[in-house]
Design a protein around this motif. Structure first.
Motif, mmCIF file in Angstrom:
data_model
loop_
_atom_site.group_PDB
_atom_site.id
_atom_site.type_symbol
_atom_site.label_atom_id
_atom_site.label_comp_id
_atom_site.label_asym_id
_atom_site.label_seq_id
_atom_site.Cartn_x
_atom_site.Cartn_y
_atom_site.Cartn_z
ATOM 1 N N LEU A 119 40.122 39.674 35.859
ATOM 2 C CA LEU A 119 38.942 38.871 36.181
ATOM 3 C C LEU A 119 37.708 39.452 35.492
ATOM 4 C CD1 LEU A 119 39.704 38.024 39.927
ATOM 5 C CD2 LEU A 119 40.265 36.711 37.872
ATOM 6 N N THR A 120 36.671 39.880 36.231
ATOM 7 C CA THR A 120 35.463 40.376 35.577
ATOM 8 C C THR A 120 35.628 41.777 35.009
ATOM 9 O OG1 THR A 120 34.539 41.422 37.563
ATOM 10 C CG2 THR A 120 34.070 39.077 37.231
ATOM 11 N N GLY A 121 36.706 42.464 35.383
ATOM 12 C CA GLY A 121 36.860 43.868 35.044
ATOM 13 C C GLY A 121 36.244 44.786 36.082
ATOM 14 N N ARG A 122 35.425 44.208 36.976
ATOM 15 C CA ARG A 122 34.835 44.959 38.085
ATOM 16 C C ARG A 122 34.979 44.158 39.382
ATOM 17 N NH1 ARG A 122 29.557 45.572 37.959
ATOM 18 N NH2 ARG A 122 29.067 44.166 36.225
ATOM 19 N N SER A 123 36.074 43.399 39.455
ATOM 20 C CA SER A 123 36.316 42.555 40.623
ATOM 21 C C SER A 123 37.128 43.305 41.670
ATOM 22 C CB SER A 123 37.085 41.291 40.230
ATOM 23 O OG SER A 123 36.336 40.508 39.319
ATOM 24 N N MET A 124 36.817 43.024 42.943
ATOM 25 C CA MET A 124 37.665 43.435 44.054
ATOM 26 C C MET A 124 38.332 42.165 44.559
ATOM 27 S SD MET A 124 36.681 45.270 47.661
ATOM 28 C CE MET A 124 37.965 45.650 48.863
ATOM 29 N N ILE A 125 39.671 42.151 44.573
ATOM 30 C CA ILE A 125 40.380 40.941 44.975
ATOM 31 C C ILE A 125 41.234 41.208 46.204
ATOM 32 C CG2 ILE A 125 40.406 40.122 42.586
ATOM 33 C CD1 ILE A 125 43.753 40.948 44.218
ATOM 34 N N MET A 126 41.389 40.169 47.008
ATOM 35 C CA MET A 126 42.316 40.178 48.122
ATOM 36 C C MET A 126 43.100 38.876 48.071
ATOM 37 S SD MET A 126 40.129 41.729 51.303
ATOM 38 C CE MET A 126 39.129 43.203 51.100
ATOM 39 N N ALA A 127 44.417 38.989 48.110
ATOM 40 C CA ALA A 127 45.286 37.816 48.102
ATOM 41 C C ALA A 127 46.235 37.912 49.282
ATOM 42 C CB ALA A 127 46.079 37.739 46.793
ATOM 43 N N GLY A 128 46.442 36.798 49.980
ATOM 44 C CA GLY A 128 47.365 36.858 51.096
ATOM 45 C C GLY A 128 47.333 35.632 51.966
ATOM 46 N N ASP A 129 48.000 35.755 53.113
ATOM 47 C CA ASP A 129 48.155 34.612 54.010
ATOM 48 C C ASP A 129 47.760 34.947 55.448
ATOM 49 O OD1 ASP A 129 50.217 36.242 54.870
ATOM 50 O OD2 ASP A 129 51.812 34.987 54.056
ATOM 51 N N GLY A 130 47.063 36.059 55.618
ATOM 52 C CA GLY A 130 46.664 36.443 56.967
ATOM 53 C C GLY A 130 47.618 37.414 57.622
ATOM 54 N N THR A 131 48.851 37.500 57.113
ATOM 55 C CA THR A 131 49.837 38.461 57.616
ATOM 56 C C THR A 131 50.215 39.461 56.535
ATOM 57 O OG1 THR A 131 50.725 36.865 59.193
ATOM 58 C CG2 THR A 131 52.118 38.739 58.624
ATOM 59 N N GLN A 132 50.514 38.945 55.354
ATOM 60 C CA GLN A 132 50.842 39.793 54.210
ATOM 61 C C GLN A 132 49.689 39.701 53.221
ATOM 62 O OE1 GLN A 132 54.930 39.969 53.231
ATOM 63 N NE2 GLN A 132 54.600 40.151 51.025
ATOM 64 N N LYS A 133 49.284 40.847 52.642
ATOM 65 C CA LYS A 133 48.059 40.886 51.852
ATOM 66 C C LYS A 133 48.191 41.898 50.730
ATOM 67 C CE LYS A 133 44.556 43.153 53.543
ATOM 68 N NZ LYS A 133 43.481 43.550 54.475
ATOM 69 N N PHE A 134 47.499 41.622 49.613
ATOM 70 C CA PHE A 134 47.413 42.568 48.504
ATOM 71 C C PHE A 134 45.958 42.665 48.067
ATOM 72 C CE2 PHE A 134 47.698 44.137 44.161
ATOM 73 C CZ PHE A 134 48.597 45.196 44.317
ATOM 74 N N VAL A 135 45.489 43.896 47.904
ATOM 75 C CA VAL A 135 44.111 44.177 47.505
ATOM 76 C C VAL A 135 44.148 45.006 46.229
ATOM 77 C CG1 VAL A 135 41.932 45.265 48.203
ATOM 78 C CG2 VAL A 135 43.426 44.225 49.936
#
Length: 388
Positions: free
Chosen positions: A177-193
């Motif tokens: 993404l921007t190269g300085r992004s913090m991302i969180m992906a998930g469904d409320g139970t399983q998550k990746f940061v």
């Protein structure tokens, strides 16, 4: 006043620097470890904590070890965007937000303590047992398994676990993404940061999901785990902007941490003793607030002692604020947008506006900032806790 601090982590070191800054010269840290080493992985320092470190004269050092976060972005488990917002200076704050290796921050603070308070201000290999100490005030900054807290509340027991486990690691990888992004992906139970730390090429990541059975250990951030066991839970999380299984697989090591916190307390202080940081209010690592809140504790405690001679003002301000934050984190804080998107569109979506409208997403983000104390207008306009 002679002040003894139990714990040489971020909380204890920030407390020593804060107390010294307001005029307390006789401050000593007792750290149980024989050597303070730069352990751990990445953490975030939000603008309200960066403000306090800046006012302690550490802005240039912090900029040298931190990556200024440009944005925070949430996605569903298929990599579709749910919400994004600028962070730090780009969001209108007077101070940046940094992603930093926890160990690098700890060593930065340790160096500053030794420079300002003297080389003997930190005594390693010395464990504070209960409420025994040789000062006028004991500051319990000894973490989630605090001996000082246990002496004040001997019947509390182990930290409660919510059934989730975090796996944390770092991997050298390509910017996303921007190269300085913090991302969180998930469904409320399983998550990746994921977010960059160090020189920007090192990616800090956190994988989270429910754990079958009872965790072997609670409250230890540095328990190694098997990468193969982690990656299997995220094998199909391959997005066009981030390959999650590849990132996990390429890590040199990973650490397991059951999601635990502490119950809010009716009091943080007793006769000649006060709690600070995780010892006072250990919370789920939601919203990137643990280290930041400890730094704020340190500054408010120092201000309270310098201006009133007691810890009462510190506790009156900080205990209700962190209690509200502990409870908000138990409800997933701002990360609840991922759960809402999954509940309303479990198979994914084409238009997030039809699933979680903008006004709802914006209020979730803004409400958490108010609870955690980093609403931009309020933070920028708040009086300083410096006293000279």
């Amino acid at each position: 006043m002679r002040i003894t601090i139990a714990g040489g982590g971020i909380a204890g070191l920030a407390a020593a620097l804060s107390l010294h800054a307001v005029g307390f010269e006789d401050v000593v840290i007792h750290e149980a470890a024989r050597e303070i080493r730069p352990l751990g992985v990445g953490i975030n320092l939000l603008p309200h904590a960066v403000r306090e470190l800046t006012e302690l004269g550490l802005a240039d050092r912090l900029a040298g070890v931190g990556v200024p976060t440009a944005e925070l972005a949430y996605f569903n488990r298929f990599g579709r965007p749910i919400w994004s917002e600028p962070r730090g200076l780009a969001a209108g704050y007077a101070w940046p937000q940094y992603a930093v290796h926890r160990g690098a921050l700890q060593m930065l603070l340790l160096d500053a303590v030794r420079e300002r308070l003297g080389p003997h201000a930190v005594r390693t290999g010395v464990r504070v047992e209960g409420l025994r100490h040789d000062g006028d005030l004991l500051v319990g900054a000894d973490g989630i398994h605090s001996a000082v807290r246990a002496a004040l509340f001997p019947d509390e027991g182990a930290p409660p676990w919510n059934g989730l486990v975090l796996w944390r690691g770092t991997t050298y990888g390509h910017p996303f993404l921007t190269g300085r992004s913090m991302i969180m992906a998930g469904d409320g139970t399983q998550k990746f940061v994921a977010y960059p730390i160090g020189d920007g090429r090192l990616i800090n990541w956190i994988a989270e999901r429910p754990l079958d059975g009872e965790p072997p250990e609670r409250g230890n951030w540095n328990r190694p785990t098997d990468l193969a066991a982690v990656v299997g839970h995220f094998a199909d999380w391959t997005f066009d902007w981030l390959d999650v299984p590849a990132l996990i697989t390429a890590a040199e090591a990973a650490y397991e941490y059951p999601m635990v916190d502490r119950e809010p307390l009716p009091s943080w202080s007793g006769d000649g003793v006060v709690l600070l940081g995780d010892a006072a209010h250990a919370m789920y690592p939601v919203g990137s607030n643990g280290a930041s809140q400890a730094i704020i504790d340190a500054r408010v405690l120092a201000h309270s002692l310098a201006t009133t001679g007691t810890v009462a003002a510190y506790e009156d301000l900080r205990r209700p604020a962190t209690t509200a934050l502990q409870l908000a984190n138990r409800q997933q804080g701002p990360e609840v947008v991922m759960r809402l998107a999954h509940e309303r569109a479990p198979g994914g979506f084409d238009d997030i506006e039809q699933v979680v409208p903008y006004a709802e997403r914006a209020e979730i983000a803004a409400s958490y900032k108010r609870t955690a104390g980093f609403d931009p207008a309020l933070l920028n306009g708040r009086a300083s806790w410096s006293v000279r």
